[in-house]
Design an enzyme around this catalytic site. Structure first.
Site, PDB file in Angstrom:
ATOM      1  N   SER A 192       0.562  -8.450  -1.190  1.00 33.60           N
ATOM      2  CA  SER A 192      -0.485  -9.043  -0.332  1.00 33.60           C
ATOM      3  C   SER A 192      -1.205 -10.154  -1.073  1.00 33.60           C
ATOM      4  O   SER A 192      -1.343 -10.113  -2.301  1.00 33.60           O
ATOM      5  CB  SER A 192      -1.513  -7.980   0.062  1.00 33.60           C
ATOM      6  N   TYR A 252      -7.566  -2.216  -2.885  1.00 33.57           N
ATOM      7  CA  TYR A 252      -6.350  -2.533  -2.116  1.00 33.57           C
ATOM      8  C   TYR A 252      -5.579  -3.664  -2.802  1.00 33.57           C
ATOM      9  O   TYR A 252      -4.366  -3.575  -3.012  1.00 33.57           O
ATOM     10  CB  TYR A 252      -6.736  -2.939  -0.676  1.00 33.57           C
TER      11      TYR A 252
HETATM   12  N1  LIG Z   1      -0.985  -7.428   8.415  1.00 29.16           N
HETATM   13  C1  LIG Z   1      -1.429  -8.111   7.386  1.00 29.16           C
HETATM   14  O1  LIG Z   1      -2.233  -9.040   7.527  1.00 29.16           O
HETATM   15  C2  LIG Z   1      -0.943  -7.797   5.998  1.00 29.16           C
HETATM   16  C3  LIG Z   1      -1.248  -8.710   4.982  1.00 29.16           C
HETATM   17  C4  LIG Z   1      -0.791  -8.462   3.689  1.00 29.16           C
HETATM   18  C5  LIG Z   1      -0.028  -7.335   3.441  1.00 29.16           C
HETATM   19  N2  LIG Z   1       0.241  -6.455   4.436  1.00 29.16           N
HETATM   20  C6  LIG Z   1       1.052  -5.284   4.079  1.00 29.16           C
HETATM   21  O2  LIG Z   1       2.184  -5.225   4.952  1.00 29.16           O
HETATM   22  C7  LIG Z   1       2.571  -3.879   5.157  1.00 29.16           C
HETATM   23  C8  LIG Z   1       2.676  -3.580   6.638  1.00 29.16           C
HETATM   24  O3  LIG Z   1       1.493  -4.004   7.267  1.00 29.16           O
HETATM   25  P1  LIG Z   1       1.306  -3.900   8.855  1.00 29.16           P
HETATM   26  O4  LIG Z   1       0.209  -4.846   9.215  1.00 29.16           O
HETATM   27  O5  LIG Z   1       2.591  -4.004   9.539  1.00 29.16           O
HETATM   28  O6  LIG Z   1       0.727  -2.401   8.929  1.00 29.16           O
HETATM   29  P2  LIG Z   1       0.658  -1.321  10.101  1.00 29.16           P
HETATM   30  O7  LIG Z   1      -0.502  -0.459   9.768  1.00 29.16           O
HETATM   31  O8  LIG Z   1       0.734  -1.983  11.434  1.00 29.16           O
HETATM   32  O9  LIG Z   1       2.010  -0.496   9.885  1.00 29.16           O
HETATM   33  C9  LIG Z   1       2.224   0.235   8.723  1.00 29.16           C
HETATM   34  C10 LIG Z   1       3.150   1.392   9.028  1.00 29.16           C
HETATM   35  O10 LIG Z   1       3.321   2.142   7.819  1.00 29.16           O
HETATM   36  C11 LIG Z   1       3.239   3.528   8.125  1.00 29.16           C
HETATM   37  N3  LIG Z   1       2.826   4.289   6.946  1.00 29.16           N
HETATM   38  C12 LIG Z   1       1.574   4.374   6.425  1.00 29.16           C
HETATM   39  N4  LIG Z   1       1.576   5.210   5.372  1.00 29.16           N
HETATM   40  C13 LIG Z   1       2.846   5.661   5.232  1.00 29.16           C
HETATM   41  C14 LIG Z   1       3.463   6.566   4.330  1.00 29.16           C
HETATM   42  N5  LIG Z   1       2.763   7.201   3.383  1.00 29.16           N
HETATM   43  N6  LIG Z   1       4.793   6.799   4.468  1.00 29.16           N
HETATM   44  C15 LIG Z   1       5.514   6.198   5.450  1.00 29.16           C
HETATM   45  N7  LIG Z   1       4.965   5.339   6.334  1.00 29.16           N
HETATM   46  C16 LIG Z   1       3.648   5.074   6.231  1.00 29.16           C
HETATM   47  C17 LIG Z   1       2.246   3.610   9.271  1.00 29.16           C
HETATM   48  O11 LIG Z   1       2.388   4.819  10.004  1.00 29.16           O
HETATM   49  C18 LIG Z   1       2.578   2.362  10.071  1.00 29.16           C
HETATM   50  O12 LIG Z   1       3.523   2.604  11.087  1.00 29.16           O
HETATM   51  C19 LIG Z   1       1.537  -3.025   4.401  1.00 29.16           C
HETATM   52  O13 LIG Z   1       2.057  -2.686   3.132  1.00 29.16           O
HETATM   53  C20 LIG Z   1       0.349  -3.950   4.260  1.00 29.16           C
HETATM   54  O14 LIG Z   1      -0.449  -3.640   3.145  1.00 29.16           O
HETATM   55  C21 LIG Z   1      -0.201  -6.663   5.709  1.00 29.16           C
END
Ligand SMILES: NC(=O)c1ccc[n+]([C@@H]2O[C@H](COP(=O)([O-])OP(=O)(O)OC[C@H]3O[C@@H](n4cnc5c(N)ncnc54)[C@H](O)[C@@H]3O)[C@@H](O)[C@H]2O)c1
Length: 254
Positions: free
Chosen positions: A149, A159
């Site tokens: 991230s 985070y």
């Molecule tokens: N959306 C953003 O702006 C953003 C920015 C930077 C990084 N990220 C990273 O991208 C990744 C995905 O983000 P997103 O926005 O799609 O998130 P989201 O919350 O929409 O989806 C994440 C998924 O991971 C699953 N999950 C959570 N904990 C888990 C575990 N212990 N084991 C298995 N599955 C698990 C959840 O149930 C969910 O379906 C994350 O690692 C997040 O930190 C997101």
């Protein structure tokens, strides 16, 4: 080899595959002929996302499992490998905690939540990588992509610290798996309007982040999917140990 042909018949495991980036990764890989194996702690959304891909003519299987559960991840990787005649071609370590609850200052969150944050975001990547590695070693074109991230480049949050560790692990695993022909890279997204983020984010935060970007558009799932497709493709065959920032210029730095 065209990008389309490259994915045909390959097995791609995506953690956190039930929604957000994970579902979008699985959908894009399956659309190109891969068998998408979606792993999510919420087994129901993993199954639903896989069913949606199958309804659109793709190949997908959903599994419920926590990325920190060593035994369950070993079981799922073995099942995924069996789909690919004994191997896994692509692993996307995407599952992560990043909700408001886990974005608080350490002193507000408390130790139990900080531990869970590091466990899922950092140890989850290690657990899944160890579980999958033996099925990937020596497979032509095999690669992993970890989702870090932009928060990891900016400092000042637990985070972000977990994601800084993900960037570090990307280089460590690239070094350890390089001799076996497995490339390991990361994507460092900026603010991307996935369903969870769009629902949780106060408009003032969105405006503040946008003001830091060099490109004024909203970050979308497609931007991260395109980066994943590049990093897993033959076009990136000499790229490993890299963290690709996809932030609209928000987290630019040297
Ligand atoms: N959306 C953003 O702006 C953003 C920015 C930077 C990084 N990220 C990273 O991208 C990744 C995905 O983000 P997103 O926005 O799609 O998130 P989201 O919350 O929409 O989806 C994440 C998924 O991971 C699953 N999950 C959570 N904990 C888990 C575990 N212990 N084991 C298995 N599955 C698990 C959840 O149930 C969910 O379906 C994350 O690692 C997040 O930190 C997101």
């Amino acid at each position: 080899m065209s990008e389309g042909n490259f994915y045909k018949g390959r097995v791609a495991v995506v953690t956190g595959g039930g929604r957000g980036f994970g579902k979008a990764f699985g959908t894009a890989l399956a659309a190109r002929g891969a068998h998408a194996v979606l792993v999510d702690i919420d087994g129901k959304v993993a199954e639903e996302a896989a069913a949606e891909i199958r309804a659109n003519g793709g190949q997908a299987t959903g599994f419920g499992g926590d990325v920190t559960d060593e035994a369950r991840m070993a079981e799922i990787m073995a099942a995924a490998a069996a789909l690919g005649g004994g191997g896994i071609d692509i692993l996307i370590n995407n599952a992560g905690l990043h909700s408001d609850e886990y974005g608080q200052p350490i002193f507000k969150m408390g130790l139990a939540k900080v531990k869970r944050l590091f466990d899922v975001n950092v140890i989850g990547v290690v657990t899944c990588t160890i579980a999958a590695a033996d099925y990937m070693r020596g497979r032509a074109g095999a690669s992993m992509v970890n989702i870090a991230s932009s928060a990891g480049h900016m400092g000042g949050s637990a985070y972000g610290d977990t994601k800084l560790a993900v960037s570090g692990l990307t280089i460590t695993f690239a070094r350890e798996l390089g001799p076996d022909g497995v490339r390991v890279n990361a994507i460092s997204p900026g603010l991307m309007l996935t369903e969870t983020i769009a629902a949780e984010l106060p408009p003032e935060t969105k405006a503040r982040v946008k003001a830091m970007q060099m490109i004024g558009d909203d970050g979308k799932e497609e931007h991260i999917v395109d980066a994943m497709l590049f990093l897993t493709s033959p076009q990136a065959s000499f790229v490993t140990g890299e963290v690709l920032r996809v932030t609209g210029g928000m987290a630019a730095g040297v």
